[in-house]
Design a protein around this motif. Structure first.
Motif, mmCIF file in Angstrom:
data_model
loop_
_atom_site.group_PDB
_atom_site.id
_atom_site.type_symbol
_atom_site.label_atom_id
_atom_site.label_comp_id
_atom_site.label_asym_id
_atom_site.label_seq_id
_atom_site.Cartn_x
_atom_site.Cartn_y
_atom_site.Cartn_z
ATOM 1 N N ALA A 48 0.826 -1.212 0.000
ATOM 2 C CA ALA A 48 0.000 0.000 0.000
ATOM 3 C C ALA A 48 0.855 1.253 0.000
ATOM 4 C CB ALA A 48 -0.932 -0.009 1.204
ATOM 5 N N ALA A 49 2.019 1.201 0.653
ATOM 6 C CA ALA A 49 2.903 2.363 0.740
ATOM 7 C C ALA A 49 3.741 2.556 -0.519
ATOM 8 C CB ALA A 49 3.818 2.223 1.944
ATOM 9 N N THR A 50 3.697 1.584 -1.414
ATOM 10 C CA THR A 50 4.569 1.601 -2.598
ATOM 11 C C THR A 50 3.897 2.135 -3.846
ATOM 12 O OG1 THR A 50 5.913 -0.248 -1.811
ATOM 13 C CG2 THR A 50 5.893 0.127 -4.177
ATOM 14 N N GLY A 208 9.141 -6.705 -4.465
ATOM 15 C CA GLY A 208 9.349 -8.128 -4.199
ATOM 16 C C GLY A 208 10.813 -8.520 -4.214
ATOM 17 N N GLN A 209 11.615 -7.815 -5.017
ATOM 18 C CA GLN A 209 13.046 -8.093 -5.110
ATOM 19 C C GLN A 209 13.848 -7.399 -4.021
ATOM 20 O OE1 GLN A 209 13.763 -6.639 -9.083
ATOM 21 N NE2 GLN A 209 13.278 -8.600 -10.049
ATOM 22 N N GLY A 210 13.196 -6.541 -3.234
ATOM 23 C CA GLY A 210 13.887 -5.828 -2.182
ATOM 24 C C GLY A 210 14.709 -4.650 -2.669
ATOM 25 N N ARG A 211 14.461 -4.202 -3.897
ATOM 26 C CA ARG A 211 15.227 -3.080 -4.453
ATOM 27 C C ARG A 211 14.718 -1.737 -3.946
ATOM 28 N NH1 ARG A 211 15.185 -3.586 -10.683
ATOM 29 N NH2 ARG A 211 16.801 -1.962 -10.508
ATOM 30 N N ILE A 212 13.465 -1.685 -3.524
ATOM 31 C CA ILE A 212 12.908 -0.501 -2.895
ATOM 32 C C ILE A 212 12.314 -0.916 -1.555
ATOM 33 C CG2 ILE A 212 12.456 0.777 -5.025
ATOM 34 C CD1 ILE A 212 9.590 -0.168 -4.925
ATOM 35 N N ARG A 213 12.257 0.013 -0.623
ATOM 36 C CA ARG A 213 11.779 -0.313 0.724
ATOM 37 C C ARG A 213 11.019 0.881 1.296
ATOM 38 N NH1 ARG A 213 15.818 2.064 3.787
ATOM 39 N NH2 ARG A 213 17.741 2.472 2.629
ATOM 40 N N PRO A 214 9.721 0.914 1.112
ATOM 41 C CA PRO A 214 8.944 2.041 1.631
ATOM 42 C C PRO A 214 9.083 2.168 3.138
ATOM 43 C CG PRO A 214 7.513 0.210 1.037
ATOM 44 C CD PRO A 214 8.871 -0.123 0.512
ATOM 45 N N VAL A 215 9.137 3.415 3.584
ATOM 46 C CA VAL A 215 9.246 3.693 5.015
ATOM 47 C C VAL A 215 7.849 4.031 5.535
ATOM 48 C CG1 VAL A 215 10.224 5.242 6.748
ATOM 49 C CG2 VAL A 215 11.617 4.494 4.792
ATOM 50 N N TYR A 231 -2.138 14.052 12.541
ATOM 51 C CA TYR A 231 -0.724 13.708 12.655
ATOM 52 C C TYR A 231 0.049 14.212 11.430
ATOM 53 C CZ TYR A 231 3.446 10.812 13.354
ATOM 54 O OH TYR A 231 4.739 10.380 13.523
ATOM 55 N N LEU A 232 -0.532 14.021 10.251
ATOM 56 C CA LEU A 232 0.108 14.493 9.024
ATOM 57 C C LEU A 232 0.222 16.016 9.013
ATOM 58 C CD1 LEU A 232 -1.570 12.202 6.349
ATOM 59 C CD2 LEU A 232 0.865 12.293 6.868
ATOM 60 N N GLU A 233 -0.838 16.674 9.432
ATOM 61 C CA GLU A 233 -0.830 18.137 9.437
ATOM 62 C C GLU A 233 0.206 18.691 10.411
ATOM 63 O OE1 GLU A 233 -4.858 19.122 10.269
ATOM 64 O OE2 GLU A 233 -5.588 18.473 8.304
ATOM 65 N N GLY A 234 0.533 17.925 11.434
ATOM 66 C CA GLY A 234 1.560 18.337 12.377
ATOM 67 C C GLY A 234 2.969 18.120 11.852
ATOM 68 N N ARG A 235 3.077 17.462 10.684
ATOM 69 C CA ARG A 235 4.359 17.211 10.021
ATOM 70 C C ARG A 235 5.351 16.474 10.924
ATOM 71 N NH1 ARG A 235 5.376 22.949 6.745
ATOM 72 N NH2 ARG A 235 3.386 22.943 5.626
ATOM 73 N N HIS A 236 4.837 15.457 11.595
ATOM 74 C CA HIS A 236 5.691 14.686 12.494
ATOM 75 C C HIS A 236 6.311 13.477 11.803
ATOM 76 C CE1 HIS A 236 4.089 17.070 15.754
ATOM 77 N NE2 HIS A 236 2.860 16.667 15.492
ATOM 78 N N GLN A 237 5.765 13.074 10.665
ATOM 79 C CA GLN A 237 6.100 11.769 10.109
ATOM 80 C C GLN A 237 7.422 11.741 9.354
ATOM 81 O OE1 GLN A 237 4.212 13.892 8.532
ATOM 82 N NE2 GLN A 237 4.557 13.690 6.348
ATOM 83 N N ILE A 238 8.006 10.543 9.325
ATOM 84 C CA ILE A 238 9.095 10.219 8.412
ATOM 85 C C ILE A 238 8.580 9.054 7.576
ATOM 86 C CG2 ILE A 238 11.433 9.290 8.188
ATOM 87 C CD1 ILE A 238 11.551 12.053 9.248
ATOM 88 N N GLY A 239 8.198 9.311 6.352
ATOM 89 C CA GLY A 239 7.644 8.271 5.503
ATOM 90 C C GLY A 239 6.130 8.342 5.398
ATOM 91 N N LYS A 240 5.520 7.185 5.187
ATOM 92 C CA LYS A 240 4.081 7.093 4.915
ATOM 93 C C LYS A 240 3.265 6.904 6.185
ATOM 94 C CE LYS A 240 2.536 6.735 1.236
ATOM 95 N NZ LYS A 240 2.005 7.748 0.296
ATOM 96 N N VAL A 241 2.057 7.451 6.157
ATOM 97 C CA VAL A 241 1.054 7.189 7.198
ATOM 98 C C VAL A 241 -0.093 6.461 6.524
ATOM 99 C CG1 VAL A 241 -0.573 8.230 8.820
ATOM 100 C CG2 VAL A 241 1.720 9.207 8.537
ATOM 101 N N LEU A 242 -0.448 5.290 7.040
ATOM 102 C CA LEU A 242 -1.441 4.436 6.387
ATOM 103 C C LEU A 242 -2.705 4.304 7.231
ATOM 104 C CD1 LEU A 242 0.813 1.457 5.197
ATOM 105 C CD2 LEU A 242 0.305 3.587 3.986
#
Length: 245
Positions: A48-50, A208-215, A231-242
């Protein structure tokens, strides 16, 4: 946006050319042509994050603002999911990656996610820092994952003679660009949208090959969608929020 399907299928709810309907629903109906199988061994959250985060920078690297070995790319909004995906794609193409962020205190996390250098986007001397990292030349490309006048000015001041600025995000309906920059700097400015289904399939293969790794920073249950937005509006995240249905 990606929602869970049966038998480990990833259903793309925002297929190119289609509007998004029902993104926060528990169930959604889509054509079978808009369904991708998640690679074996990949969990649903990673898929989902990819799907959309990586197709845009793949399109950028291959078509809109190509970069390669020995080149340098500057990516704005370094802590966002799109920007982290862009950093990893740029690294796959052999480029050195500089990220700008308002979270320089978390540079270790960002460098682990895919950046070579992290700079504070609030530093008024940021373009000079970029020049220092590129032997005074400027970067070969700027991939703007924030948008707006402030970051366009930063891009123009940071890109080398003949370089390219790729805009991947919209932060304001209108951006003022000094026309003399195009002539004096021979700058190319291009827009980038998400790519084709083939690129989406490629993303799943690379995952699937591990060439990319979503955070993934946080996963909220669907009932807590409001908290996720706060949480997103507070800009606290590093990467994706699902959101998990």
């Amino acid at each position: 946006m990606c929602v869970r399907g049966k038998d480990n299928l990833c259903i793309n709810t925002a297929y190119p050319g289609h509007q998004i309907f029902g993104g926060y629903a528990e169930y959604i109906v889509r054509s079978q042509h808009e369904i991708l199988r998640i690679p074996e061994g990949v969990d649903y959250a990673a898929a989902a994050a990819t799907l959309w985060s990586y197709t845009t920078p793949l399109n950028c690297a291959a078509n809109r603002a190509p970069i390669g070995f020995g080149e340098t790319v500057l990516i704005t909004g370094a802590s966002g999911g799109l920007a982290i995906a862009a950093a990893q794609v740029a690294r796959l193409h052999g480029a050195t990656v500089i990220g700008t962020t308002t979270k320089p205190d978390r540079s270790d996390e960002l460098e682990a996610a895919g950046y070579d250098h992290i700079l504070n986007s609030l530093n008024p001397f940021l373009p000079e820092q970029v020049k220092e990292l590129t032997n005074g030349l400027g970067v070969d490309a700027v991939w703007d994952c924030v948008g707006g006048n402030e970051f366009m000015r930063l891009a123009i001041e940071s890109v080398r003679l003949g370089g390219t600025i790729a805009v991947m995000a919209i932060n304001s309906p209108k951006v003022d660009i000094p026309s003399e920059s195009f002539i004096a700097g021979e700058i190319t400015i291009t827009g980038v949208r998400a790519a084709s289904r083939r690129d989406q399939e490629l993303c799943m293969t690379m995952l699937g090959q591990g060439r990319i790794r979503p955070v993934i920073d946080k996963v909220y249950p669907l009932k807590d969608a409001v908290l996720a937005h706060e949480y997103l509006e507070g800009r606290h995240q590093i990467g994706k929020v699902l959101l998990a249905p």
